[in-house]
Design an enzyme around this catalytic site. Structure first.
Site, mmCIF file in Angstrom:
data_model
loop_
_atom_site.group_PDB
_atom_site.id
_atom_site.type_symbol
_atom_site.label_atom_id
_atom_site.label_comp_id
_atom_site.label_asym_id
_atom_site.label_seq_id
_atom_site.Cartn_x
_atom_site.Cartn_y
_atom_site.Cartn_z
ATOM 1 N N GLY A 166 38.602 47.266 71.375
ATOM 2 C CA GLY A 166 39.325 48.370 71.998
ATOM 3 C C GLY A 166 40.659 47.922 72.550
ATOM 4 C CE1 TYR A 167 44.272 44.263 77.159
ATOM 5 C CE2 TYR A 167 44.571 42.742 75.331
ATOM 6 C CZ TYR A 167 44.964 43.218 76.567
ATOM 7 O OH TYR A 167 46.049 42.665 77.204
#
Length: 258
Positions: free
Chosen positions: A162-163
């Protein structure tokens, strides 16, 4: 434009809004901007409204300081903050979209709530802030916007899908805004930190094996510090950076050159 080098880097009379400016890289950039002459507004979910370390440091420089508390992952709260900060401040000249979060979990186990939280803070909030503050910069025909990207704007990382996705998208957002606004007097750029000694990297620094492998790859031979971001922030926020637009400046001790 005054071309004297000291004046090119001066931010006297400017006001900068720094998200997540109460600690880490954000605080380093806020201090640099204040040292160059800017008044500082900080918004964060955990900032003290009075008496914070960043407030004390900025006021010691003779600059004005305001703090706002807002959960940037909450879209309604974000819009409330934007309305308030625009109403209570004469103008904002510099926006530093720095606030971010990270959730670590292997991709096959990475839950929706991790993905949603990271995207809301790292991508949605910076886009909305740039769009809304940017409208006022466009009206005046001048302004600077800096996004805190990441080495994972270029790489995939491990256990942080996600990052990595949010920071990759953020780098493209820098270019998208720049393509539309550079001709209108607005400089939009990104800063991509390398491995910096902050809360976000505490787990890595505490992992002896990972920390050793990271340090072995960094030509500078050390973890970065928040103070390493003072100069780059001032460059991109001042007249010295007037012909820099749509770029992602890596502050990484040489990591990306290996």
């Amino acid at each position: 434009m005054d071309t004297q080098i000291s004046n090119l880097f001066s931010l006297k009379g400017k006001t900068a809004l720094v998200t997540g400016g109460n600690k880490g890289i954000g605080m380093g950039m806020a201090l640099g901007l204040a040292e160059a002459g800017a008044d500082i507004i900080v918004v964060a979910g955990s900032v003290a409204l009075e008496g914070s370390e960043i407030e004390t440091a900025v006021k010691a420089l003779g600059r004005n300081f305001k703090a706002y508390r807002a959960d940037l992952s909450d879209r309604d709260a974000l819009y409330v903050f934007i309305t308030q900060v625009l109403a209570e401040n004469k103008q904002i000249d510099i926006l530093v979209n720095n606030a971010g979060t990270i959730k670590r979990m292997p991709a096959a186990e990475h839950p929706d709530e991790f993905w949603d939280k990271v995207m809301s803070v790292n991508l949605d909030a910076p886009f909305i802030l740039a769009r809304e503050i940017g409208k006022h910069l466009l009206e005046r025909g001048s302004g600077k916007i800096i996004f805190t990207c990441s080495l994972l704007s270029f790489q995939g990382g491990i256990n942080v899908p996600g990052y990595a996705a949010s920071k990759g998208a953020l780098a493209s957002l820098v270019k998208a805004f720049s393509n539309e606004w550079a001709s209108k007097g607005i400089n939009v750029n990104g800063i991509a930190p390398g491995y910096i000694a902050t809360d976000n990297t505490e787990a890595l620094r505490n992992d002896e094996t990972r920390s050793k492998s990271i340090l072995e790859r960094i030509p500078a031979g050390r973890w970065g510090e928040p103070a390493d971001f003072k100069g780059p922030a001032v460059l991109l926020a001042s007249e010295a950076g007037n012909y820099i637009s749509g770029t992602i400046l890596t502050i990484d001790g040489g990591w990306m050159g290996r």
